[in-house]
Design a protein around this motif. Structure first.
Motif, PDB file in Angstrom:
ATOM      1  N   GLU A  50      13.100 -29.359 -13.500  1.00 31.91           N
ATOM      2  CA  GLU A  50      13.051 -30.737 -12.993  1.00 31.91           C
ATOM      3  C   GLU A  50      12.453 -31.673 -14.035  1.00 31.91           C
ATOM      4  OE1 GLU A  50      10.937 -30.535  -9.328  1.00 31.91           O
ATOM      5  OE2 GLU A  50      12.576 -29.521  -8.274  1.00 31.91           O
ATOM      6  N   LEU A  51      11.434 -31.186 -14.751  1.00 28.05           N
ATOM      7  CA  LEU A  51      10.819 -31.994 -15.807  1.00 28.05           C
ATOM      8  C   LEU A  51      11.834 -32.272 -16.916  1.00 28.05           C
ATOM      9  CD1 LEU A  51       8.409 -33.330 -17.211  1.00 28.05           C
ATOM     10  CD2 LEU A  51       7.721 -31.078 -18.028  1.00 28.05           C
ATOM     11  N   LYS A  52      12.579 -31.249 -17.315  1.00 25.39           N
ATOM     12  CA  LYS A  52      13.605 -31.436 -18.354  1.00 25.39           C
ATOM     13  C   LYS A  52      14.677 -32.426 -17.892  1.00 25.39           C
ATOM     14  CE  LYS A  52      13.093 -26.854 -20.492  1.00 25.39           C
ATOM     15  NZ  LYS A  52      13.706 -25.522 -20.684  1.00 25.39           N
ATOM     16  N   ASP A  53      15.051 -32.316 -16.594  1.00 19.14           N
ATOM     17  CA  ASP A  53      16.039 -33.256 -16.038  1.00 19.14           C
ATOM     18  C   ASP A  53      15.504 -34.687 -16.056  1.00 19.14           C
ATOM     19  OD1 ASP A  53      17.802 -31.209 -15.589  1.00 19.14           O
ATOM     20  OD2 ASP A  53      17.321 -30.969 -13.459  1.00 19.14           O
ATOM     21  N   ASP A  54      14.211 -34.824 -15.724  1.00 17.46           N
ATOM     22  CA  ASP A  54      13.577 -36.152 -15.739  1.00 17.46           C
ATOM     23  C   ASP A  54      13.636 -36.768 -17.133  1.00 17.46           C
ATOM     24  OD1 ASP A  54      12.984 -36.229 -13.105  1.00 17.46           O
ATOM     25  OD2 ASP A  54      10.867 -35.725 -13.295  1.00 17.46           O
ATOM     26  N   ILE A  55      13.309 -35.952 -18.129  1.00 14.05           N
ATOM     27  CA  ILE A  55      13.301 -36.445 -19.515  1.00 14.05           C
ATOM     28  C   ILE A  55      14.708 -36.847 -19.943  1.00 14.05           C
ATOM     29  CG2 ILE A  55      12.918 -35.761 -21.925  1.00 14.05           C
ATOM     30  CD1 ILE A  55      10.641 -33.935 -20.837  1.00 14.05           C
ATOM     31  N   GLN A  56      15.681 -36.006 -19.608  1.00 11.09           N
ATOM     32  CA  GLN A  56      17.069 -36.314 -19.957  1.00 11.09           C
ATOM     33  C   GLN A  56      17.536 -37.600 -19.272  1.00 11.09           C
ATOM     34  OE1 GLN A  56      19.833 -33.134 -19.173  1.00 11.09           O
ATOM     35  NE2 GLN A  56      21.612 -34.347 -19.736  1.00 11.09           N
ATOM     36  N   LYS A 116       5.481 -48.042 -28.933  1.00  4.32           N
ATOM     37  CA  LYS A 116       5.086 -46.979 -29.872  1.00  4.32           C
ATOM     38  C   LYS A 116       4.437 -45.812 -29.125  1.00  4.32           C
ATOM     39  CE  LYS A 116       4.290 -49.858 -33.969  1.00  4.32           C
ATOM     40  NZ  LYS A 116       3.250 -50.384 -34.898  1.00  4.32           N
ATOM     41  N   ALA A 117       3.565 -46.144 -28.180  1.00  6.63           N
ATOM     42  CA  ALA A 117       2.872 -45.101 -27.420  1.00  6.63           C
ATOM     43  C   ALA A 117       3.865 -44.245 -26.650  1.00  6.63           C
ATOM     44  CB  ALA A 117       1.876 -45.745 -26.454  1.00  6.63           C
ATOM     45  N   SER A 118       4.891 -44.874 -26.089  1.00  4.14           N
ATOM     46  CA  SER A 118       5.910 -44.148 -25.327  1.00  4.14           C
ATOM     47  C   SER A 118       6.661 -43.162 -26.220  1.00  4.14           C
ATOM     48  CB  SER A 118       6.881 -45.139 -24.688  1.00  4.14           C
ATOM     49  OG  SER A 118       7.862 -44.465 -23.961  1.00  4.14           O
ATOM     50  N   LYS A 119       7.028 -43.606 -27.417  1.00  6.02           N
ATOM     51  CA  LYS A 119       7.737 -42.728 -28.363  1.00  6.02           C
ATOM     52  C   LYS A 119       6.871 -41.530 -28.754  1.00  6.02           C
ATOM     53  CE  LYS A 119      10.528 -46.419 -30.464  1.00  6.02           C
ATOM     54  NZ  LYS A 119      10.692 -47.269 -31.673  1.00  6.02           N
ATOM     55  N   ARG A 120       5.593 -41.801 -29.014  1.00  9.88           N
ATOM     56  CA  ARG A 120       4.687 -40.721 -29.435  1.00  9.88           C
ATOM     57  C   ARG A 120       4.448 -39.726 -28.300  1.00  9.88           C
ATOM     58  NH1 ARG A 120       0.481 -44.884 -32.438  1.00  9.88           N
ATOM     59  NH2 ARG A 120       1.775 -45.290 -34.274  1.00  9.88           N
ATOM     60  N   LEU A 121       4.288 -40.233 -27.080  1.00 13.56           N
ATOM     61  CA  LEU A 121       4.087 -39.353 -25.932  1.00 13.56           C
ATOM     62  C   LEU A 121       5.316 -38.484 -25.681  1.00 13.56           C
ATOM     63  CD1 LEU A 121       2.204 -41.506 -23.251  1.00 13.56           C
ATOM     64  CD2 LEU A 121       1.390 -39.435 -24.350  1.00 13.56           C
ATOM     65  N   THR A 122       6.501 -39.061 -25.865  1.00 14.46           N
ATOM     66  CA  THR A 122       7.747 -38.308 -25.664  1.00 14.46           C
ATOM     67  C   THR A 122       7.802 -37.101 -26.594  1.00 14.46           C
ATOM     68  OG1 THR A 122       8.908 -40.319 -25.000  1.00 14.46           O
ATOM     69  CG2 THR A 122      10.275 -38.459 -25.649  1.00 14.46           C
ATOM     70  N   LYS A 123       7.399 -37.297 -27.852  1.00 17.87           N
ATOM     71  CA  LYS A 123       7.385 -36.179 -28.810  1.00 17.87           C
ATOM     72  C   LYS A 123       6.410 -35.092 -28.357  1.00 17.87           C
ATOM     73  CE  LYS A 123       8.666 -38.884 -32.909  1.00 17.87           C
ATOM     74  NZ  LYS A 123       8.177 -39.436 -34.196  1.00 17.87           N
ATOM     75  N   ARG A 124       5.240 -35.514 -27.883  1.00 18.88           N
ATOM     76  CA  ARG A 124       4.239 -34.559 -27.417  1.00 18.88           C
ATOM     77  C   ARG A 124       4.734 -33.757 -26.212  1.00 18.88           C
ATOM     78  NH1 ARG A 124       0.307 -33.094 -30.894  1.00 18.88           N
ATOM     79  NH2 ARG A 124      -0.173 -34.889 -32.216  1.00 18.88           N
ATOM     80  N   VAL A 125       5.381 -34.443 -25.280  1.00 21.01           N
ATOM     81  CA  VAL A 125       5.886 -33.781 -24.070  1.00 21.01           C
ATOM     82  C   VAL A 125       6.942 -32.745 -24.444  1.00 21.01           C
ATOM     83  CG1 VAL A 125       7.180 -34.117 -21.928  1.00 21.01           C
ATOM     84  CG2 VAL A 125       5.337 -35.670 -22.499  1.00 21.01           C
ATOM     85  N   ASN A 126       7.850 -33.103 -25.348  1.00 25.43           N
ATOM     86  CA  ASN A 126       8.893 -32.160 -25.783  1.00 25.43           C
ATOM     87  C   ASN A 126       8.282 -30.923 -26.445  1.00 25.43           C
ATOM     88  OD1 ASN A 126      11.099 -33.661 -24.870  1.00 25.43           O
ATOM     89  ND2 ASN A 126      11.161 -34.899 -26.736  1.00 25.43           N
ATOM     90  N   ARG A 127       7.213 -31.138 -27.212  1.00 22.90           N
ATOM     91  CA  ARG A 127       6.548 -30.006 -27.864  1.00 22.90           C
ATOM     92  C   ARG A 127       5.877 -29.089 -26.826  1.00 22.90           C
ATOM     93  NH1 ARG A 127       2.086 -30.971 -32.456  1.00 22.90           N
ATOM     94  NH2 ARG A 127       0.633 -30.237 -30.892  1.00 22.90           N
ATOM     95  N   MET A 128       5.291 -29.712 -25.821  1.00 20.69           N
ATOM     96  CA  MET A 128       4.622 -28.940 -24.770  1.00 20.69           C
ATOM     97  C   MET A 128       5.629 -28.130 -23.954  1.00 20.69           C
ATOM     98  SD  MET A 128       1.737 -31.566 -23.384  1.00 20.69           S
ATOM     99  CE  MET A 128       1.120 -30.392 -22.205  1.00 20.69           C
ATOM    100  N   ILE A 129       6.822 -28.673 -23.743  1.00 19.42           N
ATOM    101  CA  ILE A 129       7.859 -27.940 -23.001  1.00 19.42           C
ATOM    102  C   ILE A 129       8.226 -26.652 -23.735  1.00 19.42           C
ATOM    103  CG2 ILE A 129      10.321 -28.017 -22.382  1.00 19.42           C
ATOM    104  CD1 ILE A 129       9.859 -30.911 -21.519  1.00 19.42           C
ATOM    105  N   GLY A 130       8.296 -26.718 -25.064  1.00 17.53           N
ATOM    106  CA  GLY A 130       8.564 -25.522 -25.865  1.00 17.53           C
ATOM    107  C   GLY A 130       7.473 -24.477 -25.676  1.00 17.53           C
ATOM    108  N   GLN A 131       6.201 -24.931 -25.633  1.00 11.83           N
ATOM    109  CA  GLN A 131       5.077 -24.009 -25.430  1.00 11.83           C
ATOM    110  C   GLN A 131       5.129 -23.374 -24.030  1.00 11.83           C
ATOM    111  OE1 GLN A 131       1.740 -26.581 -26.104  1.00 11.83           O
ATOM    112  NE2 GLN A 131       1.952 -26.559 -28.335  1.00 11.83           N
ATOM    113  N   ILE A 132       5.495 -24.182 -23.025  1.00  9.73           N
ATOM    114  CA  ILE A 132       5.583 -23.680 -21.643  1.00  9.73           C
ATOM    115  C   ILE A 132       6.675 -22.618 -21.536  1.00  9.73           C
ATOM    116  CG2 ILE A 132       6.185 -24.339 -19.272  1.00  9.73           C
ATOM    117  CD1 ILE A 132       4.865 -27.105 -19.925  1.00  9.73           C
ATOM    118  N   ASP A 133       7.808 -22.872 -22.183  1.00 10.39           N
ATOM    119  CA  ASP A 133       8.904 -21.889 -22.192  1.00 10.39           C
ATOM    120  C   ASP A 133       8.422 -20.539 -22.739  1.00 10.39           C
ATOM    121  OD1 ASP A 133      11.163 -23.077 -21.034  1.00 10.39           O
ATOM    122  OD2 ASP A 133      11.533 -24.280 -22.820  1.00 10.39           O
TER     123      ASP A 133
END
Length: 666
Positions: free
Chosen positions: A498-504, A529-546
């Motif tokens: 659901e989180l991945k769907d939200d991001i997409q 700028k903050a939104s762009k930086r947070l998006t990168k962080r969230v994508n990195r965290m999804i990889g760690q969760i996987d």
């Protein structure tokens, strides 16, 4: 800063499903609202209809002195906002770390504050988010109450991984919510929509001038159900409950919760009626539908019933007017001769100023216009005051409950003492009574006529129908234990998907907004700028969760092979009523009859099987409002959630079909 731990760190919040933190039928994010607004404008322009657009403000050149004063005021309010936001965030984080759960209103305030902090100081993304990730293991050791005691497994490594998975998943979801809360910047915005909104409200409240229908419909959409209900006075809440035939006694929180559930139910029913068609309903069904929406149902013709229901569906589903406003307009018993726009205008006049101020911020965010720090500061302080009053009401309610319990305990002791004295006295008199009974009976028959004696048994009522907060806690812990026993990561996988769907979906909406608002080759809308930086962080965290999920599945598979046990069917989290009752018994002693009623209320299909994930959804929904609730209401919530789930599946299937059809054409 504390974003990470909001729902993940509370006593039960670590188990919160995504569907309930953001309900199946939620208010849209700011990006989704902006996209809808753009699409609506473009559609009306194509059809040649009237379109509301902010009035263009003529730029007046200010003197140097005035510009310096304005700049100083801007920075003063900006630093004051930063300081207040930091204080509130620190206070809420401290509460979270000590195992306290934030209420729905507090969580919403926390989300806004985090978005404000990242907006005011974008560099915080580089400092705060990595620092939080790094300190997660330390925080879990220093503050064991962050996660419930039910997170205990035989393997210490597995326990650590599961805790880390829950916290990282909730952190990622919260950061994504924060991204969606941040408004986009529209460089092409030349109007002053905030000023227009103030003028509009001034027209309907003070000057008596009638705004245009386009303005009324445009600004009415801003007063979403949550915003409206949170700002209504108690008399208004009571009036709405009476209109919808709901219990009108209880705390403001309880009344709002009842109304929220009923509005969600009406919204789901509206979609189903629109799909099937009003003409397919029988007269009884039409009367029931109109009555449920606060409209006249008796003494009117079938045609009239259909007409008013069709008008409701058009305003709600097509014009997207919030259900709360439509219901409120019915509660005022306005004349039928008034047009829908005039009914809405009259309803908006009755709303408190706090609702208008909050809507003023929303309209600027949707249009992508810059919001003054002073306006944001006022909105934050207003919400803090509302939270303070809510907490005071909660304390008074708890004190009243304790006083009631004390009085009941004292009364019970008095009754017991009286009973003891009466027993002793009765024993002394028994012998005398036996000797004199025949004589007294004869004398009584001669003096008194025959009397009627009430021999009916005294009914004590059905006890245990109400489910207390403590019992909700027990139910939540029981679900976690059962999930641990099944060694199922189904819920975590679903939340991650659901989180991945939200991001997409967010990225697709953002791209569509940029395309629709393009002026020539230049993009008018841009992400912060903050939104762009947070998006990168969230994508990195999804990889760690996987990676964590893969590691846990591997270890569980190895353990299962060693035990040679039967595997739990993939994707199934069904348990029997007996399993749930036994799990709750192990945690706390609760009467068997009450446990049975609670379990049966959760068994919506009456087949003896309960889906754990659905139970967790119900628990979270009740828990975040911090209220006591009856078993019948729990059954209604279960039914509502299943109805919403089916509608959501249909909508997704339709969207997928439309997307495939559009791709095939291209």
């Amino acid at each position: 800063m504390a974003s990470m731990l909001l729902q993940s760190c509370g006593r039960r919040a670590c188990r919160l499903p995504r569907a309930l933190r953001r309900p199946p039928q939620p208010d849209d994010s700011i990006v989704e609202k902006s996209l809808k607004s753009l699409k609506d404008k473009n559609k009306k322009l194509e059809e040649g209809g009237p379109v509301y657009s902010p009035t263009e403000v003529e730029v007046v050149k200010k003197s140097l002195g005035q510009r310096i004063v304005d700049e100083l005021k801007h920075y003063y309010h900006g630093f004051r906002l930063l300081w207040i936001d930091t204080k509130i965030a620190a206070r809420m984080l401290w509460r979270i770390l000590h195992g306290n759960t934030l209420s729905r209103r507090e969580r919403r305030q926390f989300l806004r504050i985090c978005a404000d902090l990242f907006r005011l100081v974008p560099f915080l993304v580089f400092l705060v988010v990595p620092f939080m990730e790094f300190l997660l293991p330390v925080a879990l050791k220093l503050f064991p109450n962050m996660l419930p005691s039910t997170f205990e497994t035989k393997s210490k490594k597995e326990e650590r991984l599961k805790k880390e998975l829950r916290v990282k998943l909730e952190l990622a979801k919260f950061l994504q919510d924060t991204i969606e809360e941040m408004a986009l910047k529209n460089k092409a915005a030349k109007g002053n929509v905030t000023k227009d909104f103030s003028t509009f409200f001034q027209k309907i409240r003070e000057t008596g001038e009638r705004p245009s229908n386009e303005e009324i419909l445009r600004f009415s959409k801003l007063f979403e159900d949550e915003l409206t209900l949170d700002n209504l006075t108690r008399p208004q809440l009571v009036a709405l409950c009476k209109l919808l035939e709901l219990q009108s006694i209880g705390t403001n929180n309880f009344l709002r919760f009842q109304l929220t559930m009923r509005l969600r139910s009406i919204k789901a029913d509206d979609k189903m009626i629109a799909e099937e068609g009003v003409d397919t309903l029988t007269v009884k069904e039409l009367q029931a539908a109109c009555r449920a929406r606060g409209m006249r149902a008796l003494g009117v013709t079938e045609e009239r019933l259909k007409e008013q229901l069709k008008q409701w569906l058009d305003l709600h589903l097509n014009q997207e007017i919030p259900t709360s406003l439509l219901i409120l307009s019915r509660a005022m018993y306005l004349p039928d001769t008034l047009s829908p726009a005039d009914q809405l205008k009259t309803t908006l006049q009755t709303l408190p100023d706090s609702a208008a101020k909050e809507a003023q911020v929303k309209v600027a965010e949707v249009e992508g216009e810059k919001i003054d720090n002073k306006v944001r500061l006022e909105a934050t302080l207003q919400e803090e005051e509302a939270i303070r009053k809510e907490n005071e009401e909660k304390k008074l309610s708890e004190a009243a409950e304790k006083a009631k319990e004390t009085l009941e305990a004292a009364a019970m002791k008095a009754v017991e003492a009286t009973d003891l004295e009466a027993t002793v006295l009765q024993a002394k008199k028994s012998q005398v009574a036996m000797d004199t009974e025949p004589e007294l009976a004869r004398a009584g028959a001669a003096v008194h006529p025959e009397a009627l004696i009430d021999t009916a048994p005294v009914l004590e009522g059905i006890k245990g129908e109400e489910i207390t907060k403590e019992e909700i806690d027990v139910l939540s812990d029981a679900c976690t234990k059962l999930q641990e026993q099944k060694k199922s990561l189904t819920k975590e996988k679903e939340e991650l998907e659901e989180l991945k769907d939200d991001i997409q979906e967010y990225n697709e909406d953002l791209q569509e907004i940029k395309e629709l608002s393009k002026t020539g080759e230049e993009e008018a809308v841009e992400e912060s700028k903050a939104s762009k930086r947070l998006t990168k962080r969230v994508n990195r965290m999804i990889g760690q969760i996987d990676k964590i999920i893969v590691e846990l599945e591997t270890s569980q598979k190895t353990a299962d092979e060693k035990l040679d046990g039967e595997d739990t069917p993939a994707g199934k989290n069904l348990i029997s009523i007996a399993e749930l009752i036994n799990a709750m018994k192990q945690i706390q002693k609760i009467p068997e009859e009450k446990l049975t009623r609670i379990a049966e209320a959760l068994d919506e299909n009456k087949d003896g099987q309960i889906d754990i994930d659905n139970v967790v959804k119900v628990v979270e929904l009740i828990d975040k409002e911090d209220i006591d609730i009856g078993t019948s209401q729990v059954a209604e919530i279960m039914s509502l959630l299943q109805k919403e789930e089916k509608l959501e599946e249909k909508e997704k299937a339709k969207e997928k079909h439309d997307k495939e059809a559009a791709e095939a054409k291209n």
